[in-house]
Design a protein around this motif. Structure first.
Motif, PDB file in Angstrom:
ATOM      1  N   GLY A  91       0.820  -1.203   0.000  1.00 21.51           N
ATOM      2  CA  GLY A  91       0.000   0.000   0.000  1.00 21.51           C
ATOM      3  C   GLY A  91       0.855   1.254   0.000  1.00 21.51           C
ATOM      4  O   GLY A  91       1.961   1.259  -0.525  1.00 21.51           O
ATOM      5  N   ALA A  92       0.319   2.316   0.614  1.00 23.59           N
ATOM      6  CA  ALA A  92       1.016   3.602   0.617  1.00 23.59           C
ATOM      7  C   ALA A  92       0.358   4.528   1.628  1.00 23.59           C
ATOM      8  O   ALA A  92      -0.688   4.228   2.191  1.00 23.59           O
ATOM      9  CB  ALA A  92       0.965   4.232  -0.776  1.00 23.59           C
TER      10      ALA A  92
ATOM     11  N   VAL B 130      -9.577  14.559   3.550  1.00 21.18           N
ATOM     12  CA  VAL B 130      -9.645  13.252   4.208  1.00 21.18           C
ATOM     13  C   VAL B 130     -11.063  12.927   4.658  1.00 21.18           C
ATOM     14  O   VAL B 130     -11.543  11.812   4.480  1.00 21.18           O
ATOM     15  CB  VAL B 130      -8.659  13.178   5.396  1.00 21.18           C
ATOM     16  CG1 VAL B 130      -8.912  11.959   6.250  1.00 21.18           C
ATOM     17  CG2 VAL B 130      -7.236  13.156   4.877  1.00 21.18           C
ATOM     18  N   ALA B 131     -11.772  13.892   5.217  1.00 21.36           N
ATOM     19  CA  ALA B 131     -13.135  13.653   5.699  1.00 21.36           C
ATOM     20  C   ALA B 131     -14.078  13.290   4.560  1.00 21.36           C
ATOM     21  O   ALA B 131     -15.019  12.514   4.743  1.00 21.36           O
ATOM     22  CB  ALA B 131     -13.648  14.872   6.448  1.00 21.36           C
ATOM     23  N   ALA B 132     -13.857  13.823   3.369  1.00 23.10           N
ATOM     24  CA  ALA B 132     -14.737  13.576   2.220  1.00 23.10           C
ATOM     25  C   ALA B 132     -14.358  12.333   1.434  1.00 23.10           C
ATOM     26  O   ALA B 132     -15.100  11.904   0.547  1.00 23.10           O
ATOM     27  CB  ALA B 132     -14.710  14.791   1.288  1.00 23.10           C
TER      28      ALA B 132
ATOM     29  N   ARG C 226      -8.184   0.644  -0.778  1.00 25.08           N
ATOM     30  CA  ARG C 226      -9.068   0.708   0.379  1.00 25.08           C
ATOM     31  C   ARG C 226      -8.328   1.436   1.492  1.00 25.08           C
ATOM     32  O   ARG C 226      -7.154   1.163   1.757  1.00 25.08           O
ATOM     33  CB  ARG C 226      -9.449  -0.692   0.837  1.00 25.08           C
ATOM     34  CG  ARG C 226     -10.374  -0.716   2.044  1.00 25.08           C
ATOM     35  CD  ARG C 226     -10.809  -2.127   2.403  1.00 25.08           C
ATOM     36  NE  ARG C 226      -9.712  -3.035   2.621  1.00 25.08           N
ATOM     37  CZ  ARG C 226      -9.097  -3.213   3.799  1.00 25.08           C
ATOM     38  NH1 ARG C 226      -9.475  -2.546   4.849  1.00 25.08           N
ATOM     39  NH2 ARG C 226      -8.107  -4.080   3.897  1.00 25.08           N
ATOM     40  N   VAL C 227      -9.007   2.359   2.150  1.00 23.01           N
ATOM     41  CA  VAL C 227      -8.410   3.089   3.269  1.00 23.01           C
ATOM     42  C   VAL C 227      -8.314   2.148   4.463  1.00 23.01           C
ATOM     43  O   VAL C 227      -9.281   1.468   4.815  1.00 23.01           O
ATOM     44  CB  VAL C 227      -9.267   4.327   3.640  1.00 23.01           C
ATOM     45  CG1 VAL C 227      -8.743   4.994   4.899  1.00 23.01           C
ATOM     46  CG2 VAL C 227      -9.298   5.317   2.484  1.00 23.01           C
TER      47      VAL C 227
ATOM     48  N   VAL D 106      -3.965   9.543   4.909  1.00 26.92           N
ATOM     49  CA  VAL D 106      -4.609   8.236   5.017  1.00 26.92           C
ATOM     50  C   VAL D 106      -3.615   7.158   4.623  1.00 26.92           C
ATOM     51  O   VAL D 106      -2.702   7.391   3.828  1.00 26.92           O
ATOM     52  CB  VAL D 106      -5.890   8.090   4.140  1.00 26.92           C
ATOM     53  CG1 VAL D 106      -6.951   9.064   4.551  1.00 26.92           C
ATOM     54  CG2 VAL D 106      -5.571   8.204   2.671  1.00 26.92           C
ATOM     55  N   GLY D 107      -3.799   5.979   5.168  1.00 25.86           N
ATOM     56  CA  GLY D 107      -3.054   4.803   4.744  1.00 25.86           C
ATOM     57  C   GLY D 107      -3.964   3.962   3.879  1.00 25.86           C
ATOM     58  O   GLY D 107      -5.169   3.857   4.149  1.00 25.86           O
TER      59      GLY D 107
END
Length: 77
Positions: free
Chosen positions: A27-28, A37-39, A58-59, A69-70
């Motif tokens: 991932g990253a 991030v919230a949206a 996928r977060v 976010v990861g």
């Protein structure tokens, strides 16, 4: 290595610019401008080459305080 990318929401086609770092096979980590991030949906496509190749993601964690976010890879879209 840090590189720019774009998130494409699968449902709406909305796009968000981001910066990718800690890129690896699992991932990253993605960084955003304020409020993104919230949206961001839990699943989306990521492109590094202006939509020639899409990667389903996928977060797996969110940090609203620093707009990061990861993600983990699901498969090539």
């Amino acid at each position: 290595m840090v590189q720019p990318a774009k998130i494409i929401e699968s449902d709406t086609g909305a796009a968000f610019g981001c910066i990718v770092d800690n890129l690896n096979m699992l991932g990253a980590c993605l960084s955003f401008d304020t409020g993104t991030v919230a949206a961001l949906p839990d699943k989306f496509d990521l492109t590094f080459d202006n939509c020639h190749t899409l990667w389903s993601c996928r977060v797996i964690w969110r940090d609203n305080n620093v707009e990061r976010v990861g993600i983990t890879w699901l498969k090539a879209a």
